[in-house]
Structure formats: structure tokens, C-alpha cells
Design an enzyme around this catalytic site. Structure first.
Site, PDB file in Angstrom:
ATOM      1  N   TYR A  92       8.803  -3.478  -5.417  1.00 59.77           N
ATOM      2  CA  TYR A  92       7.468  -4.063  -5.387  1.00 59.77           C
ATOM      3  C   TYR A  92       7.554  -5.274  -4.463  1.00 59.77           C
ATOM      4  O   TYR A  92       7.970  -6.356  -4.856  1.00 59.77           O
ATOM      5  CB  TYR A  92       7.023  -4.444  -6.805  1.00 59.77           C
ATOM      6  CG  TYR A  92       5.682  -5.126  -6.879  1.00 59.77           C
ATOM      7  CD1 TYR A  92       4.628  -4.733  -6.055  1.00 59.77           C
ATOM      8  CD2 TYR A  92       5.463  -6.178  -7.764  1.00 59.77           C
ATOM      9  CE1 TYR A  92       3.402  -5.358  -6.117  1.00 59.77           C
ATOM     10  CE2 TYR A  92       4.229  -6.815  -7.840  1.00 59.77           C
ATOM     11  CZ  TYR A  92       3.211  -6.395  -7.014  1.00 59.77           C
ATOM     12  OH  TYR A  92       1.977  -7.020  -7.066  1.00 59.77           O
ATOM     13  N   ASP A 152       5.411  -0.045  -3.771  1.00 58.41           N
ATOM     14  CA  ASP A 152       4.309  -0.765  -3.152  1.00 58.41           C
ATOM     15  C   ASP A 152       4.917  -1.737  -2.157  1.00 58.41           C
ATOM     16  O   ASP A 152       5.471  -2.760  -2.546  1.00 58.41           O
ATOM     17  CB  ASP A 152       3.511  -1.484  -4.245  1.00 58.41           C
ATOM     18  CG  ASP A 152       2.393  -2.349  -3.680  1.00 58.41           C
ATOM     19  OD1 ASP A 152       2.248  -2.429  -2.447  1.00 58.41           O
ATOM     20  OD2 ASP A 152       1.676  -2.973  -4.489  1.00 58.41           O
ATOM     21  N   ASN A 156       3.202  -3.296   0.108  1.00 58.41           N
ATOM     22  CA  ASN A 156       2.207  -4.337   0.393  1.00 58.41           C
ATOM     23  C   ASN A 156       1.945  -4.513   1.883  1.00 58.41           C
ATOM     24  O   ASN A 156       1.776  -5.637   2.365  1.00 58.41           O
ATOM     25  CB  ASN A 156       2.622  -5.669  -0.259  1.00 58.41           C
ATOM     26  CG  ASN A 156       1.807  -5.939  -1.523  1.00 58.41           C
ATOM     27  OD1 ASN A 156       0.594  -5.734  -1.543  1.00 58.41           O
ATOM     28  ND2 ASN A 156       2.480  -6.375  -2.572  1.00 58.41           N
ATOM     29  N   ASP A 170      -5.625   0.223  -9.803  1.00 54.23           N
ATOM     30  CA  ASP A 170      -6.300   0.146  -8.497  1.00 54.23           C
ATOM     31  C   ASP A 170      -5.483   0.843  -7.410  1.00 54.23           C
ATOM     32  O   ASP A 170      -5.940   0.963  -6.266  1.00 54.23           O
ATOM     33  CB  ASP A 170      -6.617  -1.305  -8.109  1.00 54.23           C
ATOM     34  CG  ASP A 170      -5.426  -2.242  -8.217  1.00 54.23           C
ATOM     35  OD1 ASP A 170      -4.374  -1.838  -8.748  1.00 54.23           O
ATOM     36  OD2 ASP A 170      -5.549  -3.414  -7.773  1.00 54.23           O
TER      37      ASP A 170
END
Length: 259
Positions: A107, A147, A149, A249
Site C-alpha cells: 500500500y 494500491d 497510488n 471506493d
């Protein structure tokens, strides 16, 4: 075939109230990697008996960040973090070693809306994380998921023009030149963005803002990935997104590899 799923659940306890266990039952991955769990294992009553091997890396800060892996397959070894103190307090990395590959879920730190964490991301986290996965790759191939990002290219978000770096503005978090070059560096080291081996063009997203009905209108970003060492390319069977799965989300992303 081995089925891997990676999902930023945006809080495992909240996601469990939105059908998480049904999702696991229906999609039935061999290995499930989660990001942004926002919980310690003792705070969660997860009934997943078929996943004999469960690993958590929780942040020191309560209700923040965190990763977890649930596996039906027994790893040879496991580790949390990168063994770098300044990075390892936020519960962002779990590594499982199997016979023929390492699996790393991550993450990646968000640069934040005001870009206050962009220097840390660009100058410390991204280089150290790349060095970490490259060091693993010296032993055996790596499957990297999570993720990250960042939307890598203009095809990976619905509105690239309003988010990109220009001469007059620095760009929005997740699409700055600095973050995109961090992903370039992963690809330049030979890692393959598996989704792009099977799907071209735009309209394929894994995250949508909760504002302005963004998900219904598919105004999204592709920031969740499976990347693999090039040695594993012949084993790729499919890679895809599950945009219809609610509960977060983010949408889950899937990689299927032939043995």
C-alpha cells in the site's frame, strides 16, 4: 492455475458490512491481498477457515493504513515491511515466499492532496521499495500487487489534462510527474503491468471518488496493479478488474497464472 486477487478495502471492518465475505466466497481466490485494512487482526472477526495462512501488517497508528494476506497455499517464509525503520511503522508491505516466486503486496503512501508527502514518496519510499523488490528478484521472480497510488499513463485516468503536471501547477496527487516516473522505474527494471498485456485503451479504472457519482459515471483512476517479473510472463493467463464489486471506493484486481 493460481488466482490472485488484490483489493484496497478502505477499512476491512467497514467492508465486512458491505459483503466482503460473500465476495471471497464468490470469487474464491487462492491468495487474497488487502490494502488499507485500518485494523489489527484482533479487532476483526473474519471467518475464512479455508484460508489457513493469514498474515497482517498493521500500522502503529490506529485505524490507519495496514495490509493483510489470506492464502490457501502454504508459503515457505513470510515477512512484513522492508526492514527499513522509517518505512515500516505504517503496515504497508507483506512478502510471502513460495517455491517459484515471491508475492509482495504493498500500500504505497499517498502524496496527499497538498503534496506534502510527495518528497518522501519520490526521494525515499519509491527508490527504497524498488530496491527491495529488485533484491528479492535476485533469488526468484516477484509478483507485486497492491494500491500503488499512481495512475501510470494518461490512459489510466478519466481526466488526465486537469490532473497532470504543467508549467503553472504541480499536478494532482496520484498523477504528478514524480509519481509517474516512480512507476516508470518499476517498468524499466523489467516488471510487467499485467493488466496492459490483456487490455488496451482507457475506461479501465480501479478507484473512484465518492463525490459527484464518479463511479456511476466511470470517472475513475487505475491505481491498483499486478506487476510481475518478466520471467513469469509465459505463465500469465489473464489479468482483469472487478469494477462491479462494491464495498470500497476501489475495485479488486485479479491475476491468474498457469502453474
Amino acid at each position: 492455475m493460481i488466482k490472485f486477487i488484490s483489493w484496497n478495502v478502505n477499512g476491512i471492518r467497514a467492508c465486512m458490512k458491505k459483503g466482503f465475505l460473500d465476495f471471497v466466497k464468490v470469487h474464491n481466490p487462492d491468495i487474497l491481498c488487502l490494502q488499507e485494512t485500518k485494523a489489527r487482526p484482533e479487532q476483526v472477526e473474519l471467518d475464512l477457515p479455508e484460508y489457513s495462512y493469514q498474515y497482517w501488517d498493521s500500522a502503529e497508528k490506529k485505524g490507519y493504513s495496514g495490509t493483510a494476506v489470506f492464502s490457501k497455499l502454504k508459503p515457505l517464509d513470510t515477512a512484513t515491511g522492508m526492514d527499513i525503520a522509517k518505512h515500516d511503522t505504517e503496515g504497508r508491505v507483506i512478502t510471502l515466499e513460495f517455491e517459484s516466486y515471491f508475492l509482495v503486496t504493498v500500500y504505497t503512501p499517498n502524496a496527499k492532496r497538498d503534496l506534502s508527502r510527495l518528497p518522501y514518496r519520490q526521494n525515499e519510499w519509491d527508490p527504497d521499495f524498488l530496491e527491495f523488490i529488485k533484491s528479492l528478484e535476485k533469488t526468484k521472480p516477484v509478483i507485486l500487487c497492491g494500491d500503488l497510488n499512481v495512475a501510470h499513463t494518461e490512459l489510466d485516468l478519466a481526466n488526465p489534462q486537469s490532473n497532470k503536471t504543467t508549467k503553472t501547477k504541480p499536478g494532482n496527487a496520484g498523477f504528478t510527474d514524480e509519481e509517474r516516473s516512480g512507476f516508470d522505474n518499476i517498468v524499466n527494471e523489467g516488471f510487467i503491468d499485467t493488466f496492459r498485456e490483456f487490455h488496451k485503451g482507457n475506461g479501465h479504472y480501479t478507484w473512484w471518488s465518492y463525490r459527484a457519482n464518479a463511479r456511476e459515471r466511470n470517472i475513475g483512476w487505475r491505481i491498483d496493479y499486478f506487476c510481475i517479473s518478466s520471467q513469469l510472463k509465459p505463465q500469465m493467463n489473464s489479468a482483469y478488474i472487478l469494477p462491479e464489486v462494491m464495498g470500497s471506493d476501489h475495485a479488486p484486481v485479479v491475476l491468474e497464472l498457469n502453474h
